[in-house]
Scaffold this motif. Structure first.
Motif, PDB file in Angstrom:
ATOM      1  N   VAL A  26       0.411  16.271 -12.346  1.00 16.90           N
ATOM      2  CA  VAL A  26      -0.634  16.724 -13.313  1.00 16.90           C
ATOM      3  C   VAL A  26      -1.618  15.662 -14.035  1.00 16.90           C
ATOM      4  CG1 VAL A  26      -1.145  18.106 -15.633  1.00 16.90           C
ATOM      5  CG2 VAL A  26       0.661  18.912 -13.825  1.00 16.90           C
ATOM      6  N   VAL A  27      -2.773  15.900 -14.042  1.00 17.09           N
ATOM      7  CA  VAL A  27      -3.642  14.722 -14.430  1.00 17.09           C
ATOM      8  C   VAL A  27      -4.597  15.429 -15.322  1.00 17.09           C
ATOM      9  CG1 VAL A  27      -5.529  12.778 -13.992  1.00 17.09           C
ATOM     10  CG2 VAL A  27      -3.646  13.562 -12.163  1.00 17.09           C
ATOM     11  N   VAL A  33      -2.112  20.292 -23.126  1.00 14.04           N
ATOM     12  CA  VAL A  33      -2.353  21.085 -21.587  1.00 14.04           C
ATOM     13  C   VAL A  33      -1.356  20.097 -20.816  1.00 14.04           C
ATOM     14  CG1 VAL A  33      -3.726  21.090 -19.648  1.00 14.04           C
ATOM     15  CG2 VAL A  33      -4.667  21.490 -21.814  1.00 14.04           C
ATOM     16  N   ARG A  34      -1.070  18.957 -20.755  1.00 13.39           N
ATOM     17  CA  ARG A  34       0.012  18.204 -19.741  1.00 13.39           C
ATOM     18  C   ARG A  34       1.384  18.748 -20.046  1.00 13.39           C
ATOM     19  NH1 ARG A  34      -2.872  13.575 -21.141  1.00 13.39           N
ATOM     20  NH2 ARG A  34      -1.001  12.794 -22.485  1.00 13.39           N
ATOM     21  N   ALA A  35       1.663  18.948 -21.547  1.00 12.23           N
ATOM     22  CA  ALA A  35       2.926  19.301 -21.790  1.00 12.23           C
ATOM     23  C   ALA A  35       2.916  20.873 -21.702  1.00 12.23           C
ATOM     24  CB  ALA A  35       2.975  19.139 -23.454  1.00 12.23           C
ATOM     25  N   ASP A  52      -2.200  10.476 -17.941  1.00 10.48           N
ATOM     26  CA  ASP A  52      -3.192  10.988 -19.040  1.00 10.48           C
ATOM     27  C   ASP A  52      -4.643  10.714 -18.430  1.00 10.48           C
ATOM     28  OD1 ASP A  52      -3.344   8.310 -18.922  1.00 10.48           O
ATOM     29  OD2 ASP A  52      -2.566   7.832 -20.972  1.00 10.48           O
ATOM     30  N   GLY A  53      -4.742  10.545 -17.232  1.00 11.97           N
ATOM     31  CA  GLY A  53      -6.091  10.279 -16.903  1.00 11.97           C
ATOM     32  C   GLY A  53      -6.053   9.869 -15.290  1.00 11.97           C
ATOM     33  N   PRO A  54      -7.494   9.875 -14.738  1.00 11.63           N
ATOM     34  CA  PRO A  54      -7.597   9.450 -13.354  1.00 11.63           C
ATOM     35  C   PRO A  54      -7.099   7.829 -13.255  1.00 11.63           C
ATOM     36  CG  PRO A  54      -9.604  10.518 -14.249  1.00 11.63           C
ATOM     37  CD  PRO A  54      -8.693  10.187 -15.340  1.00 11.63           C
ATOM     38  N   LEU A  55      -7.393   7.119 -14.272  1.00  8.95           N
ATOM     39  CA  LEU A  55      -7.139   5.762 -14.166  1.00  8.95           C
ATOM     40  C   LEU A  55      -5.421   5.390 -13.914  1.00  8.95           C
ATOM     41  CD1 LEU A  55      -9.720   3.884 -16.355  1.00  8.95           C
ATOM     42  CD2 LEU A  55      -9.855   4.295 -13.667  1.00  8.95           C
ATOM     43  N   TYR A  73     -10.962  19.083 -14.372  1.00 10.90           N
ATOM     44  CA  TYR A  73     -12.203  18.657 -13.615  1.00 10.90           C
ATOM     45  C   TYR A  73     -13.066  17.885 -14.614  1.00 10.90           C
ATOM     46  CZ  TYR A  73     -16.813  19.399 -12.079  1.00 10.90           C
ATOM     47  OH  TYR A  73     -18.329  18.928 -11.929  1.00 10.90           O
ATOM     48  N   ARG A  74     -12.986  18.141 -15.762  1.00  7.48           N
ATOM     49  CA  ARG A  74     -13.939  17.327 -16.937  1.00  7.48           C
ATOM     50  C   ARG A  74     -12.697  16.514 -17.799  1.00  7.48           C
ATOM     51  NH1 ARG A  74     -18.618  20.545 -19.329  1.00  7.48           N
ATOM     52  NH2 ARG A  74     -19.365  21.847 -17.481  1.00  7.48           N
ATOM     53  N   MET A  75     -12.992  15.053 -17.368  1.00  7.38           N
ATOM     54  CA  MET A  75     -12.022  13.908 -17.850  1.00  7.38           C
ATOM     55  C   MET A  75     -13.235  12.921 -18.256  1.00  7.38           C
ATOM     56  SD  MET A  75      -8.656  13.872 -16.101  1.00  7.38           S
ATOM     57  CE  MET A  75      -9.185  14.277 -14.419  1.00  7.38           C
TER      58      MET A  75
END
Length: 92
Positions: A26-27, A33-35, A52-55, A73-75
């Motif tokens: 999960v990204v 949302v992650r939790a 917590d993000g793409p990086l 989709y939106r980060m």
């Protein structure tokens, strides 16, 4: 279809399918949302890896060979589509 036992939950799987991974990655930049996704997926018997993000995902050198990706989709910085493109370019 047949039922397979996965931890405390049962899931349906087509009997002609090869064994699948029970890992879900999960990204999402939103901690709530992650939790929530982690809780819901673990209740169904999946193992969950959170980023917590793409990086953070791109920096992980120990990604599993097989996994299901759930990507926001939106980060900020890199959106979900660009993240998928980068993973593909790395043959991940």
């Amino acid at each position: 279809m047949r039922w397979i036992k996965a931890g405390a939950a049962q899931r349906r799987q087509w009997s002609t399918m090869s064994p699948v991974s029970d890992i879900v990655i999960v990204v999402d930049d939103d901690a709530a949302v992650r939790a929530a996704l982690k809780f819901a997926l673990e209740v169904e018997g999946f193992r969950v890896q959170l980023y917590d993000g793409p990086l953070a995902l791109l920096a992980d050198a120990n990604l599993p060979d097989r996994a299901c990706l759930v990507i926001d989709y939106r980060m900020p910085g890199i959106d979900g589509i660009e993240l998928i493109d980068r993973l593909r370019s790395r043959n991940v």
